[in-house]
Design a protein around this motif. Structure first.
Motif, PDB file in Angstrom:
ATOM      1  N   PHE A 159       0.179 -10.590  -2.226  1.00 13.19           N
ATOM      2  CA  PHE A 159       0.917  -9.479  -2.827  1.00 13.19           C
ATOM      3  C   PHE A 159       2.420  -9.725  -2.874  1.00 13.19           C
ATOM      4  O   PHE A 159       3.100  -9.162  -3.724  1.00 13.19           O
ATOM      5  CB  PHE A 159       0.599  -8.172  -2.094  1.00 13.19           C
TER       6      PHE A 159
ATOM      7  N   TYR B 269       1.376  -3.624  -9.397  1.00 15.00           N
ATOM      8  CA  TYR B 269       1.597  -3.072  -8.052  1.00 15.00           C
ATOM      9  C   TYR B 269       1.731  -1.547  -8.101  1.00 15.00           C
ATOM     10  O   TYR B 269       1.168  -0.846  -7.263  1.00 15.00           O
ATOM     11  CB  TYR B 269       2.865  -3.653  -7.418  1.00 15.00           C
TER      12      TYR B 269
ATOM     13  N   ILE C 279      -0.499   1.283  -6.231  1.00 19.05           N
ATOM     14  CA  ILE C 279       0.063   2.355  -5.388  1.00 19.05           C
ATOM     15  C   ILE C 279      -0.445   3.710  -5.878  1.00 19.05           C
ATOM     16  O   ILE C 279      -0.878   4.553  -5.085  1.00 19.05           O
ATOM     17  CB  ILE C 279       1.614   2.308  -5.410  1.00 19.05           C
TER      18      ILE C 279
ATOM     19  N   SER D  16       6.480  -5.385  -2.584  1.00 14.84           N
ATOM     20  CA  SER D  16       6.182  -6.268  -3.724  1.00 14.84           C
ATOM     21  C   SER D  16       6.751  -5.699  -5.018  1.00 14.84           C
ATOM     22  O   SER D  16       7.305  -6.444  -5.839  1.00 14.84           O
ATOM     23  CB  SER D  16       4.682  -6.445  -3.873  1.00 14.84           C
ATOM     24  N   SER D  17       6.643  -4.375  -5.182  1.00 11.70           N
ATOM     25  CA  SER D  17       7.190  -3.749  -6.395  1.00 11.70           C
ATOM     26  C   SER D  17       8.703  -3.908  -6.443  1.00 11.70           C
ATOM     27  O   SER D  17       9.271  -4.289  -7.479  1.00 11.70           O
ATOM     28  CB  SER D  17       6.859  -2.252  -6.430  1.00 11.70           C
TER      29      SER D  17
ATOM     30  N   LEU E 261       2.706  -3.099  -0.862  1.00  9.50           N
ATOM     31  CA  LEU E 261       2.789  -2.949  -2.314  1.00  9.50           C
ATOM     32  C   LEU E 261       4.166  -2.444  -2.739  1.00  9.50           C
ATOM     33  O   LEU E 261       4.688  -2.844  -3.785  1.00  9.50           O
ATOM     34  CB  LEU E 261       1.701  -1.998  -2.810  1.00  9.50           C
TER      35      LEU E 261
END
Lengths: 329, 276
Positions: free
Chosen positions: B131, B82, B86, B49-50, B46
């Motif tokens: 993701f 995302y 988290i 992905s962010s 994540l």
């Protein structure tokens, strides 16, 4: 309703589910390549494989992680002719038919998976888009290729007596992937638009515009009655809302719901209504969705109920039927 | 330092690939997994992905090469998604870790280890593809959102003229009959060969199949439609492909009446090519 329990991937309950999964996956492969004609790719300028910036091709598929594993780069040296593509398609159809007939099915799955990835990647480089169900087919073929040989129905070898592994887990894995895929589509709608997506999509406007679209954009109209129904705001809104619910709730429908065998029909029905409204046919999905039904539970449950619970039924089988939704082992 | 890591890696892999075969490889890989490692893996995924979404918010040339969103304007929305995930994982770390522990415990049960390992690999692959917004062909981020909000979907409804590009096939005896991309099996016109002569060759080749009422092996009515489905013109009733002399594209202004009649107001030739 009783307390919901997860589906057990290693439950010992017949092999019908895997057999159906094998049959529909190979059928979908044969059907896809017997339907589509990819030979038009051979008429493109050979530079379509090189020119990343060209408008005529989609550069994403020419990036190394996709270009090399799919072996599409070989056409930089080998000639790409319509006949060659035709033979590759015929091989794919043949592999699908053999696998479906139980002739060396695991070997066929191991051939089919890279072949489908190769042809699919070639088509994507040339054409930008494929049906999402071709992606699902690739995943189904991968799962088949990863399944042990004794799981398959086959004519060529006898069943291994020593092999005792329950054959349900590949089907379970396929259900998981399908659930993730539908759920991802639902989550995308919520992330990109919000939970009010059904208010926003306005299928009714499309339905009213369908007549104009059919001649000006050459887009087909679905079934006239369904299109007429969809042209009403409230009907379109209800259908959109149901679509979003089905997509987001796919994991629950597939894994945590006692009436799942009835409710999995909502997936092919959804695709059917998309076809009847907009003409987009997701036939491959509808074929693969047959493997979402828990055939073993359905058939054995009926047998147990028919014969009676007191006599003539193996207690192990009886236990397995009623504990499909039991504790994971 | 690098040498130490290489030696360690070789030792690890060597211990996995011992004489007990692939079953032990799966078992060894799963044995190294723990609830905490699984939890950290998802957090890292994540996090990546962010970061990728932040980079993609910059001009598109900086977008990570694996991203396949196709809609740059949506990266900020995915970034929020995302970061929210988290935050949820951090706030609910105890139940998340408990769930991860139970999952790892299930994966490490002594029965059917290879099957558990394969399931773990396939699901991880699918999750990673989703993701990271990548399309790895066997899995991708799911269907994009579409809508019918634009003014385009009102065009022509109130009797106002609509301008569209219409394609025609020209035959020896002067027939001009419509066709569309559905004939070529391509979804978008930008995919078609750039040279007009190549395009005509492609159309001739495809028309031969369609006049036999097939795309490839199956009858058109039974076959799987291509993704961007086009109106099925009755190509089988068109003159034989040998009589095809050219193709043309016209910009047509017309009014569609409710009775499905189309009144053409004007037509302008955009492109014409002949068979040599």
């Amino acid at each position: 309703m009783k307390k919901l329990q997860p589906v057990n991937p290693f439950s010992e309950l017949g092999r019908t589910n895997f057999f159906v999964f094998q049959a529909v996956t190979f059928l979908a492969l044969a059907y896809l390549y017997a339907s589509w004609n990819l030979q038009g790719i051979a008429f493109l300028d050979p530079a379509f494989l090189d020119d990343v910036t060209s408008e005529s091709t989609y550069s994403y598929w020419k990036r190394a992680p996709y270009f090399f594993p799919s072996l599409v780069f070989i056409y930089k040296t080998l000639p790409l002719t319509p006949e060659y593509v035709k033979y590759l398609q015929l091989v794919a159809v043949g592999v699908g038919c053999l696998g479906m007939s139980g002739v060396f099915p695991r070997l066929m799955a191991m051939i089919a998976f890279p072949l489908h990835v190769h042809l699919g990647s070639l088509f994507l480089i040339a054409n930008d888009t494929m049906d999402a169900s071709t992606t699902m087919l690739a995943m189904a073929l991968l799962i088949l290729a990863l399944s042990p040989a004794p799981f398959f129905y086959q004519w060529t070898t006898k069943e291994s007596v020593k092999f005792k592994e329950p054959s349900f887990w590949p089907v379970y894995l396929f259900w998981m992937v399908v659930a993730m895929y539908y759920c991802a589509a639902g989550i995308n709608k919520i992330v990109e638009v919000g939970p009010h997506w059904p208010l926003w999509v306005r299928i009714d406007r499309y339905a009213r515009w369908a007549d104009v679209a059919s001649w000006s954009k050459s887009i087909p109209i679905g079934h006239p009655v369904v299109v007429w129904m969809m042209s009403f705001y409230w009907v379109a809104l209800a259908v959109s809302a149901v679509t979003l619910i089905i997509e987001v709730a796919a994991p629950i429908l597939l894994f945590r719901f006692r009436g799942r065998n009835l409710f999995v029909l909502s997936f092919p029905l959804m695709h059917l209504f998309i076809f009847l409204t907009m003409g987009f046919g997701y036939t491959l999905y509808m074929i693969l969705n047959v493997a979402l039904i828990d055939w073993d539970q359905l058939l054995q449950h009926r047998t147990v109920q028919k014969v009676g619970t007191e006599r003539g039924v193996d207690p192990k089988l009886k236990k397995a039927v009623f504990t499909r939704f039991g504790k994971r082992t | 330092m690098l040498e130490v890591w290489v030696v360690k890696w070789r030792t690890d892999v060597g211990s996995m690939i011992d004489d007990r075969g692939s079953e032990s490889i799966a078992g060894n890989v799963l044995a190294r997994l723990s609830g905490l490692r699984l939890y950290l893996f998802v957090l890292c995924l994540l996090g990546v992905s962010s970061l990728a979404s932040v980079v993609a918010l910059l001009p598109s040339r900086y977008a990570p090469p694996w991203m396949h969103t196709g809609q740059e304007s949506l990266h900020s929305r995915y970034l929020v998604f995302y970061v929210s995930l988290i935050a949820i994982l951090l706030v609910l770390r105890r139940p998340a870790l408990r769930y991860a522990d139970s999952l790892v415990e299930w994966l490490n049960r002594p029965t059917y280890r290879q099957a558990r390992f394969k399931m773990c690999v396939v699901v991880s692959l699918a999750l990673a593809a989703y993701f990271t917004q990548s399309h790895i062909f066997i899995f991708h981020r799911g269907v994009n959102v579409w809508n019918y909000q634009g003014k385009k979907y009102d065009s022509g409804l109130d009797g106002t003229p609509v301008i569209s590009e219409i394609k025609f096939l020209h035959f020896e005896k002067g027939e001009m009959l419509r066709y569309n991309l559905g004939l070529t099996n391509f979804s978008f016109s930008k995919s078609l060969p750039e040279k007009l002569s190549d395009r005509i060759r492609l159309i001739r080749y495809s028309l031969k199949y369609r006049q036999a009422n097939r795309r490839f092996l199956l009858p058109v009515n039974l076959s799987n439609p291509i993704h961007q489905y086009y109106y099925p013109f009755p190509y089988e009733s068109y003159p034989p492909v040998e009589e095809l002399v050219g193709i043309s594209k016209w910009r047509v202004e017309a009014i569609a009446s409710p009775s499905s009649q189309v009144d053409v107001l004007s037509a302008e030739l955009v492109e014409y090519g002949t068979v040599k």
